[in-house]
Motif scaffolding. Structure first.
Motif, mmCIF file in Angstrom:
data_model
loop_
_atom_site.group_PDB
_atom_site.id
_atom_site.type_symbol
_atom_site.label_atom_id
_atom_site.label_comp_id
_atom_site.label_asym_id
_atom_site.label_seq_id
_atom_site.Cartn_x
_atom_site.Cartn_y
_atom_site.Cartn_z
ATOM 1 N N MET A 127 32.317 27.147 36.496
ATOM 2 C CA MET A 127 30.963 27.490 36.097
ATOM 3 C C MET A 127 30.077 27.584 37.331
ATOM 4 S SD MET A 127 29.491 23.926 34.434
ATOM 5 C CE MET A 127 30.612 23.983 33.047
ATOM 6 N N THR A 128 28.971 28.312 37.214
ATOM 7 C CA THR A 128 28.029 28.441 38.320
ATOM 8 C C THR A 128 27.057 27.266 38.327
ATOM 9 O OG1 THR A 128 26.808 29.988 36.907
ATOM 10 C CG2 THR A 128 28.228 30.922 38.599
ATOM 11 N N GLU A 129 26.334 27.108 39.449
ATOM 12 C CA GLU A 129 25.642 25.850 39.741
ATOM 13 C C GLU A 129 24.528 25.480 38.781
ATOM 14 O OE1 GLU A 129 24.382 25.887 43.787
ATOM 15 O OE2 GLU A 129 26.398 25.466 44.564
ATOM 16 N N ASN A 130 23.837 26.450 38.226
ATOM 17 C CA ASN A 130 22.702 26.136 37.353
ATOM 18 C C ASN A 130 23.024 26.297 35.867
ATOM 19 O OD1 ASN A 130 20.560 25.392 39.222
ATOM 20 N ND2 ASN A 130 20.709 27.503 39.953
ATOM 21 N N THR A 131 24.312 26.212 35.546
ATOM 22 C CA THR A 131 24.738 26.389 34.152
ATOM 23 C C THR A 131 24.077 25.376 33.220
ATOM 24 O OG1 THR A 131 26.860 27.381 34.766
ATOM 25 C CG2 THR A 131 26.729 26.317 32.606
ATOM 26 N N PHE A 132 24.112 24.098 33.575
ATOM 27 C CA PHE A 132 23.534 23.077 32.684
ATOM 28 C C PHE A 132 22.020 23.211 32.585
ATOM 29 C CE2 PHE A 132 27.320 20.356 34.119
ATOM 30 C CZ PHE A 132 28.095 20.823 33.078
ATOM 31 N N ARG A 133 21.365 23.552 33.691
ATOM 32 C CA ARG A 133 19.907 23.723 33.650
ATOM 33 C C ARG A 133 19.524 24.819 32.668
ATOM 34 N NH1 ARG A 133 17.038 24.020 39.421
ATOM 35 N NH2 ARG A 133 15.246 23.968 38.005
ATOM 36 N N GLU A 134 20.265 25.913 32.703
ATOM 37 C CA GLU A 134 19.932 27.012 31.790
ATOM 38 C C GLU A 134 20.275 26.658 30.343
ATOM 39 O OE1 GLU A 134 20.285 31.858 31.385
ATOM 40 O OE2 GLU A 134 21.462 30.833 32.926
ATOM 41 N N ILE A 135 21.427 26.024 30.128
ATOM 42 C CA ILE A 135 21.819 25.630 28.764
ATOM 43 C C ILE A 135 20.784 24.687 28.162
ATOM 44 C CG2 ILE A 135 23.462 24.212 27.461
ATOM 45 C CD1 ILE A 135 25.681 25.455 29.218
ATOM 46 N N LEU A 136 20.416 23.650 28.913
ATOM 47 C CA LEU A 136 19.456 22.670 28.387
ATOM 48 C C LEU A 136 18.099 23.313 28.144
ATOM 49 C CD1 LEU A 136 20.445 19.576 30.555
ATOM 50 C CD2 LEU A 136 20.891 19.916 28.121
ATOM 51 N N GLY A 137 17.703 24.230 29.022
ATOM 52 C CA GLY A 137 16.432 24.920 28.829
ATOM 53 C C GLY A 137 16.432 25.746 27.551
ATOM 54 N N MET A 138 17.540 26.436 27.291
ATOM 55 C CA MET A 138 17.620 27.272 26.090
ATOM 56 C C MET A 138 17.666 26.416 24.825
ATOM 57 S SD MET A 138 20.138 30.352 27.421
ATOM 58 C CE MET A 138 19.919 31.412 25.965
ATOM 59 N N LEU A 139 18.443 25.338 24.842
ATOM 60 C CA LEU A 139 18.506 24.469 23.667
ATOM 61 C C LEU A 139 17.174 23.756 23.427
ATOM 62 C CD1 LEU A 139 22.068 22.889 24.017
ATOM 63 C CD2 LEU A 139 21.312 24.509 22.269
ATOM 64 N N ASN A 140 16.553 23.278 24.497
ATOM 65 C CA ASN A 140 15.294 22.552 24.350
ATOM 66 C C ASN A 140 14.132 23.448 23.945
ATOM 67 O OD1 ASN A 140 16.553 20.143 25.020
ATOM 68 N ND2 ASN A 140 16.011 20.254 27.186
ATOM 69 N N SER A 141 14.288 24.754 24.103
ATOM 70 C CA SER A 141 13.232 25.680 23.676
ATOM 71 C C SER A 141 13.099 25.716 22.158
ATOM 72 C CB SER A 141 13.539 27.094 24.188
ATOM 73 O OG SER A 141 14.607 27.685 23.448
ATOM 74 N N GLY A 142 14.164 25.298 21.455
ATOM 75 C CA GLY A 142 14.161 25.332 20.005
ATOM 76 C C GLY A 142 14.487 26.688 19.412
ATOM 77 N N LYS A 143 14.764 27.684 20.277
ATOM 78 C CA LYS A 143 15.040 29.039 19.784
ATOM 79 C C LYS A 143 16.526 29.296 19.558
ATOM 80 C CE LYS A 143 11.099 30.995 22.313
ATOM 81 N NZ LYS A 143 10.701 31.964 23.389
ATOM 82 N N TYR A 144 17.375 28.483 20.173
ATOM 83 C CA TYR A 144 18.808 28.781 20.182
ATOM 84 C C TYR A 144 19.623 27.661 19.541
ATOM 85 C CZ TYR A 144 17.427 32.415 23.436
ATOM 86 O OH TYR A 144 16.823 33.507 24.012
ATOM 87 N N ILE A 145 20.590 28.052 18.735
ATOM 88 C CA ILE A 145 21.523 27.097 18.135
ATOM 89 C C ILE A 145 22.662 26.766 19.091
ATOM 90 C CG2 ILE A 145 23.049 28.828 17.062
ATOM 91 C CD1 ILE A 145 21.825 25.479 15.497
ATOM 92 N N GLY A 146 22.925 27.686 20.005
ATOM 93 C CA GLY A 146 24.031 27.555 20.953
ATOM 94 C C GLY A 146 24.366 28.931 21.469
#
Length: 247
Positions: free
Chosen positions: A95-114
């Motif tokens: 995986m690339t270096e900012n994978t978790f930052r982007e995943i957590l940002g998308m999940l925490n936005s409340g817009k994405y189920i996964g």
């Protein structure tokens, strides 16, 4: 990085001593970019090599599963996970270096189920580029991005984990998560700024036209499977996946 586990990374592995350390290292680099705890669970599947030993030596938790079903192997890891968020990646990939930052940002936005992640190969040739174009086209048409899967553990629990299929479990699981997300008013997404670095080891071993050649050579088996006779197709899946790294 906090000891409070937020992200659990599930890595299924069948005799992956050549690749497990570099996969773990890529996860650790991504973990350094977030302020929460990240645990790594390597699920050893019928391993007869040093995969488990190397995983433990590099800080991972090791679980065991003897199934000849990748979905069951991933589900064993999810059951053992302590994190709120589940991320899956195959052992020969990175995986690339900012994978978790982007995943957590998308999940925490409340817009994405996964969701999933774009795929980029670790080296390129003309046939590998063709393979990638076909993958991108399939993802674009369906919206069912796979590669790295990410969702909250509660979501995986709600859909029954990975679909218990010997092959094609990734697409079915993506469909199940997307369907569940619609009920929750959320979208199935794809990372935009990070991607999966896909291994080319099978191309290295068997030639860069591998999958296109297999599709033509096994067209009859694929047609038979579409009409309910999967015996030949199952043998192909065993050869290409479940028995590929047998020692």
């Amino acid at each position: 990085m906090s000891n409070n586990i937020t992200v659990s990374v599930i890595i299924p592995a069948h005799n992956e001593e050549r690749y497990v350390v570099r996969c773990i290292n890529s996860v650790n680099r991504a973990a350094e970019r977030v302020k929460c705890g990240v645990e790594i669970i390597v699920v050893c599947n019928r391993c007869t090599d040093r995969t488990a030993e190397l995983a433990v030596a590099n800080g991972a938790i090791v679980a065991m599963d003897e199934s000849r079903c990748i979905a069951a192997v991933r589900n064993t890891g999810i059951s053992a996970a302590r994190g709120r968020v589940i991320v899956t990646i195959d052992c020969d990939n990175r995986m690339t270096e900012n994978t978790f930052r982007e995943i957590l940002g998308m999940l925490n936005s409340g817009k994405y189920i996964g969701g999933g992640a774009p795929i980029r190969f670790e080296r390129y040739s003309f046939p590998i580029r063709v393979n990638e174009i076909l993958c991108r086209l399939g993802f674009k048409l369906t919206g069912l991005y796979c590669g790295i899967f990410w969702a909250e553990k509660s979501t995986f629990d709600a859909v029954g984990g990975f679909a218990k299929k010997k092959a094609g479990e990734d697409i079915t699981t993506a469909m199940n998560i997307r369907r569940y997300g619609k009920k929750e008013g959320k979208k199935y997404g794809c990372l935009k700024n990070n991607h999966l670095i896909n291994s080319t080891r099978k191309f290295d071993d068997m030639g860069d036209w591998l999958y296109i050649r297999l599709a033509f050579r096994n067209a009859g088996s694929l047609i038979k499977a579409a009409f309910g006779d999967s015996s030949d197709y199952d043998r192909l899946i065993d050869e290409m996946f479940y028995d590929y790294n047998d020692k």
